[in-house]
Structures are given as structure tokens and as C-alpha cells.
Design an enzyme around this catalytic site. Structure first.
Site, PDB file in Angstrom:
ATOM      1  N   CYS A  15      32.426  37.723 -10.813  1.00 52.22           N
ATOM      2  CA  CYS A  15      30.972  37.605 -10.978  1.00 52.22           C
ATOM      3  C   CYS A  15      30.616  37.033 -12.346  1.00 52.22           C
ATOM      4  O   CYS A  15      31.438  37.023 -13.262  1.00 52.22           O
ATOM      5  CB  CYS A  15      30.288  38.957 -10.782  1.00 52.22           C
ATOM      6  SG  CYS A  15      30.718  40.154 -12.071  1.00 52.22           S
ATOM      7  N   CYS A  18      30.966  39.492 -15.154  1.00 52.51           N
ATOM      8  CA  CYS A  18      32.380  39.701 -15.511  1.00 52.51           C
ATOM      9  C   CYS A  18      32.871  38.541 -16.370  1.00 52.51           C
ATOM     10  O   CYS A  18      33.619  38.734 -17.331  1.00 52.51           O
ATOM     11  CB  CYS A  18      33.248  39.783 -14.253  1.00 52.51           C
ATOM     12  SG  CYS A  18      32.644  40.957 -13.045  1.00 52.51           S
ATOM     13  N   ASP A 396      19.267  -2.490  -9.421  1.00 49.02           N
ATOM     14  CA  ASP A 396      19.752  -3.756  -9.966  1.00 49.02           C
ATOM     15  C   ASP A 396      20.119  -4.605  -8.742  1.00 49.02           C
ATOM     16  O   ASP A 396      20.459  -4.059  -7.693  1.00 49.02           O
ATOM     17  CB  ASP A 396      20.983  -3.471 -10.843  1.00 49.02           C
ATOM     18  CG  ASP A 396      21.601  -4.738 -11.396  1.00 49.02           C
ATOM     19  OD1 ASP A 396      20.841  -5.654 -11.712  1.00 49.02           O
ATOM     20  OD2 ASP A 396      22.832  -4.791 -11.509  1.00 49.02           O
TER      21      ASP A 396
END
Length: 703
Positions: A15, A18, A396
Site C-alpha cells: 500500500c 507502507c 505538423d
């Protein structure tokens, strides 16, 4: 400094909290100078000296395993049933079930019932309490602190059953978060496994199979039919069809012969090839892709930054609300202490920000991984989100909407000079130019075996053409604008120029400052897919599609009209393109610029999102753009916009859903309906729905 840098892969990083704690623990190692932890990619970079034992000790609280990045053997894949935290969750479930059996057979206060629920709490919540109590002692309030207080409180007021269920369901939601991040990280792991680890090479007269780490630039790579190419290089012998899907996302094989570039991780289909290695293993295109994808997953998107800031104030606010719910009614309104303490604990549980914290990173990591597998490199969550908000796209022309390989179509002679003589002079001047039109003249000159004239004093005239002295005469080659400033052209010449331009051709003039010797018409072929892609973009709701070109108005308009663009801006210098991007941004907000990543760098940088064509093998595209389309094809542009919009939509859904569910659950406190059961189901349900919603981005096709 660089020699002290070590890069590691991580396993078991479950997590975000953590990850933050693990990083903080590593910073506490005295010999470590700096540390960067990439949660999305499960990657750790340590500056300084630290052993693997020290790093694993720093991550012991979450059972994090550390592996050197260049370790050749693959990191063992851990079964979901073998993870320690999942085993303890199952044992906790068994004890909870046993507790309920005793609850119904005997009663809730029987020692067997209490003992079973207590066993479920201690076994399932051991790692949770260990972290939660330490955090509580340091007054660090995160999810585990909230849960620890809630479960201990439930035990104190005798709610053993609900305490046990809270432990089990919290552990289950943590396992789900860990599983979802592992699934999201698979996109990078699958990229890493694309290129072979061993290569068959020839050095001198010796043929050997060696580790790709030991292959040197200049080695000859031997590739048999059906084999994957191990390194980037240039074909020196043989020809074959190569499936480049791993790099470009395009499954149609590309024919390669001597002089062509090949990439590590692509599949050789039918012929045998000999390839001269041009890049070391860490510099191959696939290595760069992996690095860029990992960096992208570490970049926090704006919505994630918002969630992080919000969670910083949200968690302490929930603690205060829970405390007020527990003490205000009994103190001021004669409420029953045990009932309101219970409600306060339920507020703590429902307020746990699991779903909110996981709402964005899982979606971002999954989407960026999906894009990479489909040949689109998105360099960060911020660009993913901004692409989802694009209203206007500027293109372009050369190499983007067109093939980028113009060919000479007409040579109109205006003096007594013949076609051969005109091409001899033009080739002599243009050999010094890098412009695509110069290459068209070079190809035409080679085909007719033009004589190699010498040119002196070459000077480029920006945006207009070039000049040089050939055979003692100063010649100019360039656009009609260049010559209009030098001499008066008669109407017949102007009419011929207009006619050629109306056919979508670019016209160059060759002559001196006194007269024009010839008109050279060049046409760049429009990509077959360009028209249908512009149509798809309009269907997706893109309000403005603009072509920005240095070409004249007639040529630009002819191409723009045939493609169905909303506008064409012609005769633009590089600085003019930048101004056009700024104007579009003022009118439409979010603007993307699509170019080749080499020219138009200012315009690509100025746009909200710079999208480069042809990322495969083009270092400039990978470096300068925010997004690179690896296949050198616009086909992936609608996919990218659609994926970005889907991701943006899913993130908004996740955040909205997580907050609304919390608010509804908290409002249940007022009539006294909020129980620990409802609280944990609201929290776990929100986390599960948010994760599953984000997982929808794994699907290849999001259109």
C-alpha cells in the site's frame, strides 16, 4: 555519486502508506544519502551504501522482499494463498466462524465464544496492531491507527464479534489493494520479459551464446526464423519479416533487409538475419520504454496530488469527529456512554480512507501499462489526464499527416537549361540541407545519375530556402516567397506555380537573383489512414483539428481539404507555429500538438500535450514528447484520447463514489443506525468497487 547508486525490485509492497513508511525507514540508515521509491513500478533507487539485509529489515513490517534490478533469474511469483497475511486472514475467518457457532449454540458471553473472537482478532490483526500501536505512540494517524483504536475500543465495550469481523474485513480489503496493484504492475513485468536474456553472437570466427549483458556494440547477432531479436541493431545480411508489435503495438509484420534497423524484443518470422549490434542492453528501445513507463507511473497525476493533500487533513478530521460523536451526546444530552463510544468507533472505521487513497494510483498505473502494451508511451499521469481534456489538436504536416518522403513530380524548365543541368545544380546546393524536400531532390538526382557539381558558400535562408555558388554563379533554391523578394516574376510563371500548388504540390524555384531557371514540384503522399483518423477524432468530440505547415496556402489548403481538417495554417516558420499553439490554447484551453519529435520542438513544448510520431528508434521523440506513438502512425491517436478520457472518468467516479459512500455512512450516526458492520462493509465495499472499476482499464480496446 553514480557508483553508489543501486536499483532494486520489490515484492510485497502492498500500500501507499507502507511505501512511505518503508522509504522513511531506509532514510534512517546512516550510510544512505538519498532514496526514491516508485510505488507504481515497485522499484527502489538507493543513493549510498545499504545491504539487502538492511533494506529488508526496513521493510520487515510489511514483509517486503528486495531483489537487485539486474538479477537475471526472475523474481519468484508468490501464490496469493502462500502470502503470510492472506493465511492469517483465512485463519481469522475460521475463528470468527467458530465464534459465531458458539454464539448461537451457547451465548455471546461464554468463554468459548469470547475466546474464538479474541483469537480471530489477535491472529488476523497482529501485524495491524503492531504498526497501529507504534503509530499511536508517535501520534501518527493513518488507516492502521484508526483501525487499531476501533478494534481495541470494540473489545473494551464487549463487542467481540464485531471486532473480529472488522479485523477480517480490513485484512481482506488490504489483500484486495495489494492484489490490484500487483495486477497493474504486470504491465511492466510483461514488458521486461519481451526481450530474450541470451543472444547468439559471432565475434571474429567464433559463434557463442552469451548473456545479453555481455554483448558489445559491433557484435554480429545471429537470428534464426521464429526467434526473438535480443538486441537493437542494423541488418547486415539476410531479409525477413519482423513482427514489431511488442514495441509499436502494430501486429502487421515489417519487411527488413540490409541497412534496416531492428529492435530488441521483436519477432523474426521467416528469414535468417545477421544483425550488427548498435546499442548496449541498457540503451535498447525496449529498455528505454520500460524506464519511461516506470518514471511515468511514479509521476503523480493532479487528481492523485489532490487526494494526497485531502487525505492529509481528512484522517485527523475523522479522529476529531469520532471523538466528538463518542463524548458529546453522553456529556450534553444524557446519552448512554457505551452506545455512543460504539458509534464513535464506527465513525473511525467508516472514515478509513482506503478507497480514497487507492482511487487514483491503480487507475493511472493500469492505464499507462495498457498504453505501453499498445505502442503508446505516456510519460506521466499528468499527461494522461490532460489528454483526456483536449479540445483542439494541431498537426505538423510532413511525416505526420503525410508519409514524410516527398518525391519530385514535375520539373518545369523556364530557360535554356535542360532537366539534367537543373538537377545537377539543385543537388549540389541541397546536399548540405537536412530538409525533407532536399532529400526528394537527392533521390531524383540519383535516379537520373546526376553529375556531382561542387557548391561553395552554402547558406540556409530560414523558412525560405538556401543559396550557394555553383560553377562560379550564385544560385538560390527555395519557395516562391524567396524569389518574390529578389525579382519580378512574369504572370505566366506565377500561373504555373499556382497550378502546381492547387494540385497539392510544393513548388521550389531554382535560379539567380536575376531570373528563374526552373520550377521543381514536389509532392508528399498523404498517409492512407490520415483521413479516417481525423474523422474519428471529430467523432470523439475534438472541436478543432488544425494543420500547421510551412507550405504555401494552395498546397496546404488542398491537403487540409482532402483530409477534412477544420483549418489549415500555411507558410509558417517554427516561431509562427508556436504562436498558433498559444492562440489555440487561449480559445480552446487544452491543446495537443502532434509532430515528429525532431522539428517543431518549441510547438511540442508549448502545447499542453506534445505527441511525437515514430518513437521506435527515434531518441528525440522519446526525449522531447509527453506522449510518443511508437508505430510512427496516427492510428493510435484516437485510442490514446479515448483511454485518457476513460481514465479521467474512472478516477472521477472513484473519488466521487468513495466520498459519497463515506458521507452517507457518517450521516447514519445521527439516527444511531451506524454499526461497525455497516462501517466496515462501507469501507471495504468502496475499496473493492474502486479497485474493480480501475481494473476496467486493463482491457486493450477502450474505444
Amino acid at each position: 555519486m553514480e557508483e553508489n547508486k543501486q536499483v532494486y525490485r520489490l515484492q510485497g509492497l502492498s500500500c501507499t502508506n507502507c511505501a512511505a513508511k518503508f522509504e522513511k525507514n531506509i532514510r534512517g540508515i546512516t550510510s544512505v544519502e538519498d532514496v526514491q521509491l516508485n510505488f507504481g513500478a515497485a522499484k527502489l533507487t538507493v543513493q549510498g551504501l545499504a545491504t539487502i539485509e538492511q533494506l529488508e529489515k526496513a521493510g520487515a513490517f510489511d514483509g517486503i522482499k528486495v531483489y537487485p534490478e539486474n538479477r537475471r533469474e526472475s523474481v519468484e511469483k508468490q501464490s496469493i494463498w502462500k502470502k503470510r497475511e492472506n493465511i492469517t486472514t483465512l485463519i481469522s475467518l475460521l475463528f470468527t466462524a467458530l465464534g459465531y457457532i458458539f454464539f448461537f449454540v451457547m451465548d455471546e458471553s461464554h468463554p468459548a465464544t469470547v475466546g474464538s473472537f479474541l483469537g480471530a482478532i489477535l491472529i488476523g490483526g497482529y501485524s495491524l496492531f503492531k504498526v497501529g500501536l507504534k503509530n499511536l505512540a508517535k501520534l501518527q494517524f493513518d488507516m492502521k491507527t484508526l483501525m487499531t483504536i476501533a478494534i481495541i475500543g470494540a473489545a473494551i465495550i464487549g463487542e467481540w464479534a464485531e471486532g473480529a469481523v472488522v479485523v477480517f474485513l480490513f485484512a481482506l480489503s488490504e489483500a484486495l489493494e495489494s492484489y490490484s496493484m500487483d495486477k497493474a504492475r504486470q504491465s511492466i513485468k510483461s514488458l521486461m520479459d519481451i526481450a530474450p536474456k541470451m543472444a547468439i553472437i559471432r565475434r571474429g570466427n567464433r559463434t557463442m551464446e552469451i548473456d545479453v549483458e555481455e554483448v558489445q556494440i559491433g557484435d554480429i547477432l545471429l537470428i534464426k526464423p521464429g526467434q526473438k531479436i535480443a538486441m537493437d541493431g542494423e541488418v547486415v545480411k539476410g531479409q525477413s519479416s519482423i513482427n514489431q508489435a511488442a514495441i509499436t503495438g502494430e501486429s502487421i509484420p515489417v519487411h527488413k533487409t540490409a541497412g534496416d534497423e531492428v529492435f530488441a524484443g521483436t519477432m523474426n518470422e521467416e528469414g535468417s538475419l545477421e544483425v550488427r549490434v548498435t546499442k548496449r542492453v541498457e540503451d535498447t528501445t525496449i529498455a528505454k520504454i520500460i524506464h519511461l513507463v516506470e518514471e511515468a507511473q511514479a509521476e503523480k497525476a493532479p487528481s492523485q496530488q489532490f487526494v494526497d493533500r485531502f487525505a492529509k487533513y481528512y484522517t485527523p478530521a475523522i479522529m476529531v469527529i469520532a471523538l466528538l460523536v463518542a463524548i458529546i451526546p453522553p456529556l450534553l444530552f444524557g446519552g448512554v456512554w457505551s452506545e455512543w463510544i460504539y458509534s464513535g468507533l464506527a465513525v473511525l472505521v467508516v472514515g478509513c480512507p482506503c478507497a480514497l487513497v487507492v482511487s487514483t494510483p491503480v487507475a493511472i498505473v493500469t492505464a499507462i501499462g495498457n498504453a505501453a502494451r499498445n505502442g503508446v508511451l505516456i510519460k506521466g499521469g499528468i499527461y494522461l489526464e490532460e489528454t483526456g481534456q483536449i479540445k483542439a489538436i494541431a498537426f505538423d504536416k510532413t511525416g505526420t499527416l503525410t508519409e514524410g518522403k516527398p518525391e519530385v513530380t514535375d520539373i518545369v524548365l523556364l530557360t535554356d537549361k535542360g532537366e539534367q543541368e537543373v538537377l545537377n545544380i539543385a543537388q549540389a546546393i541541397e546536399q548540405f540541407s537536412q530538409h525533407p524536400l532536399a532529400s526528394a531532390i537527392a533521390r531524383k538526382a540519383n535516379r537520373i545519375h546526376a553529375e556531382a557539381y561542387e557548391a561553395d558558400g552554402f547558406t540556409s535562408i530560414t523558412g525560405k530556402g538556401a543559396m550557394a555558388t555553383v560553377l562560379g554563379i550564385e544560385y538560390f533554391i527555395g519557395s516562391p516567397i524567396l524569389f518574390e523578394g529578389m525579382l519580378d516574376m512574369n504572370n505566366e510563371v506565377k500561373e504555373k506555380i499556382r497550378y502546381l500548388q492547387s494540385e497539392g504540390k510544393t513548388v521550389m524555384l531554382l535560379g539567380t537573383e536575376h531570373n528563374v531557371d526552373a520550377l521543381i514540384a514536389v509532392a508528399d503522399q498523404i498517409r492512407e489512414s490520415s483521413k479516417s483518423i481525423i474523422q474519428k477524432l471529430h467523432e470523439l468530440g475534438i472541436k478543432k483539428t488544425v494543420m500547421l505547415t510551412g507550405d504555401n496556402k494552395l498546397t496546404g489548403n488542398a491537403i487540409g481539404l482532402s483530409l477534412g481538417l477544420t483549418e489549415t495554417k500555411s507558410e509558417l516558420l517554427p516561431e509562427d507555429k508556436l504562436l498558433e499553439i498559444k492562440k489555440l490554447a487561449e480559445k480552446y484551453g487544452n491543446v495537443a500538438m502532434v509532430g515528429d519529435g525532431i522539428n517543431d520542438a518549441p510547438a511540442l513544448a508549448t502545447a499542453n500535450v506534445g505527441i511525437a510520431m515514430g518513437g521506435a528508434g527515434t531518441d528525440a521523440a522519446l526525449e522531447t514528447a509527453d506522449i510518443a506513438l511508437m508505430a510512427d502512425d496516427l492510428e493510435k491517436l484516437p485510442f490514446t484520447i479515448s483511454l485518457s478520457r476513460k481514465t479521467l472518468s474512472i478516477i472521477k467516479e472513484n473519488i466521487t463514489f468513495a466520498l459519497i459512500l463515506k458521507i452517507i455512512a457518517l450521516l447514519l450516526v445521527i439516527p444511531g443506525w451506524l454499526t461497525l458492520w455497516i462501517a466496515i462493509f462501507a469501507d471495504m465495499g468502496a475499496t473493492l468497487i474502486v479497485v474493480l472499476n480501475s481494473m476496467r482499464l486493463i482491457k486493450k480496446d477502450v474505444l
